[in-house]
Write an enzyme that holds these catalytic residues in place. Structure first.
Site, PDB file in Angstrom:
ATOM      1  N   TYR A   1       0.794  -1.002  -0.068  1.00 24.08           N
ATOM      2  CA  TYR A   1       0.016  -0.192   0.013  1.00 24.08           C
ATOM      3  C   TYR A   1       0.831   0.996  -0.026  1.00 24.08           C
ATOM      4  O   TYR A   1       1.789   1.506   0.641  1.00 24.08           O
ATOM      5  CB  TYR A   1      -0.865   0.179   1.286  1.00 24.08           C
ATOM      6  CG  TYR A   1      -2.152  -0.878   1.269  1.00 24.08           C
ATOM      7  CD1 TYR A   1      -2.659  -1.519   0.015  1.00 24.08           C
ATOM      8  CD2 TYR A   1      -2.658  -0.854   2.386  1.00 24.08           C
ATOM      9  CE1 TYR A   1      -3.748  -2.444   0.124  1.00 24.08           C
ATOM     10  CE2 TYR A   1      -3.901  -1.702   2.539  1.00 24.08           C
ATOM     11  CZ  TYR A   1      -4.414  -2.254   1.399  1.00 24.08           C
ATOM     12  OH  TYR A   1      -5.478  -3.275   1.551  1.00 24.08           O
TER      13      TYR A   1
ATOM     14  N   GLU B   1     -16.293  -5.961   6.666  1.00 20.91           N
ATOM     15  CA  GLU B   1     -15.010  -6.393   6.383  1.00 20.91           C
ATOM     16  C   GLU B   1     -15.469  -7.905   6.911  1.00 20.91           C
ATOM     17  O   GLU B   1     -16.139  -8.437   7.570  1.00 20.91           O
ATOM     18  CB  GLU B   1     -13.806  -6.258   7.333  1.00 20.91           C
ATOM     19  CG  GLU B   1     -12.508  -6.946   7.099  1.00 20.91           C
ATOM     20  CD  GLU B   1     -11.415  -6.312   7.774  1.00 20.91           C
ATOM     21  OE1 GLU B   1     -11.329  -5.160   7.802  1.00 20.91           O
ATOM     22  OE2 GLU B   1     -10.784  -7.117   8.717  1.00 20.91           O
TER      23      GLU B   1
END
Ligand code: 3EB
Length: 353
Positions: A205, A325
């Site tokens: 990321y 999630e």
């Protein structure tokens, strides 16, 4: 053999010793955290809400091999010939040397886990579970999830572990309160780290998401007792590295399941005989807003199927714009208790929603 079972927490709180002889470890979810009088079992008691009408629930991992319990500092663990399940709770006391309290607690907790695994000869971790309060809150000029990522990565580096590539599967959720909670499952067998072709690996990321990238893989795969076991990390509505469908919980749920299907298909390339279709996995679904639970359930049942084991929980997710999630596992047995947590249950008063 490894078996997953979901049980109402009351079954453990009231102590059914005969039920528990083959328990390797587990995680209990209740608001407030369950008070379990089972000191020899590594059962993490997390302060997380179950949906209205659903009793507090424990995720229990059982093994058919002989088991022995142990302790190492704050860690409680139990191991078989092939696996070690452990858990640790650590208060956020003072930070030192410019470290925030959460960062220091995370680094210390992970450091103690790695020291234990080195001492007992485990090389690979199949799965970490992380829970701590106020995950999206800013303190010390940084979001707490980002502080956690710094402490975690520093512990990996200090113990000579890779922080890209061969890293464990994980999840990180915001609990309602209490100390940092960590559970882990280590294996003597080698673990294959699996990535998702639809997503940038979390360890890559860009630093817009924090000064250190999160240290986890999209899934971990290991061959245990002749079976391929899959642990899919917490999976959200992220494609590339960006959050998709801001504010649309139904679309986020569909995207998350699309991501799980993609990572499970990737895992199946390493384990061609395994059944990792969406309807062959067991799930935990974390929903940020209680009012979204019904919509998430609906999309989930339509996409995954009605006869799939899934536990729904209310929790904060590690990016403020993520509403849901979902994590999953496959290749292991499912205990009879799992029946009570089918996506659409015929009737079970204790767990009906
Ligand atoms: C994501 O894909 C969503 O920091 O251990 C998922 C699984 C997430 C694990 C972790 C974070 C973690 O980035 C968040």
């Amino acid at each position: 053999m490894l078996q997953l079972e979901y049980l109402p927490a009351s079954r453990l709180a009231h102590g059914h010793p005969g039920d528990l002889a083959d328990v390797l470890g587990g995680i209990c979810f209740a608001r407030p955290a369950a008070e379990l009088q089972l000191p020899d079992l590594p059962l993490l008691a997390v302060d997380l809400e179950t949906p209205p009408g659903q009793a507090p629930v424990c995720e229990i991992w059982r093994s058919s091999e002989p088991l022995a319990s142990g302790r190492a500092g704050a860690i409680r663990y139990r191991e078989s010939e092939s696996l070690l399940f452990g858990c640790v709770e650590l208060d956020e006391s003072a930070g030192t040397d410019g470290k925030t309290p959460l960062q220091a607690a995370t680094e210390a907790a992970y450091g103690s886990v790695f020291a234990l695994l080195e001492a007992r000869g485990y090389r690979d971790v199949l799965r970490f579970w992380n829970y701590f309060p106020a995950i999206n809150t800013e303190s010390h000029a940084s979001e707490r999830y980002r502080q956690f990522n710094v402490g975690r990565q520093d512990a990996f580096l200090a113990h000579g572990h890779a922080v890209i590539g061969a890293v464990p599967a994980a999840c990180a959720l915001g609990s309602a309160g209490g100390p940092l909670h960590l559970a882990f499952l280590a294996a003597r067998a080698p673990v294959v780290s699996v990535e998702n072709p639809r997503q940038v690996s979390a360890y890559h990321y860009p630093n817009a998401y924090g000064p250190r990238s999160p240290t986890f893989s999209r899934a971990g795969l290991a061959r245990l007792g002749g079976q391929d076991m899959l642990f899919v990390s917490g999976t959200a509505s992220i494609v590339g590295h960006e959050t998709l469908h801001r504010g649309d919980v139904a679309a986020q749920t569909r995207e998350s399941l699309h991501n799980i299907a993609a990572v499970a298909a990737e895992a199946a390339r390493h384990a061609p005989s395994a059944r990792f279709g969406l309807d062959a996995l067991a799930y935990k679904v974390y929903v940020r807003r209680a009012e979204d639970l019904a919509a998430v359930r609906e999309v989930f049942a339509r996409t995954v199927g009605a006869d799939v084991t899934a536990v729904f929980l209310r929790a904060d997710v590690c990016r403020a714009d993520l509403l849901v999630e979902i994590e999953a596992s496959g290749g292991h047995a499912l205990g009879p208790g799992a029946q009570a947590f089918l996506t659409r249950r015929p009737s079970c008063a204790a767990v009906s929603v």
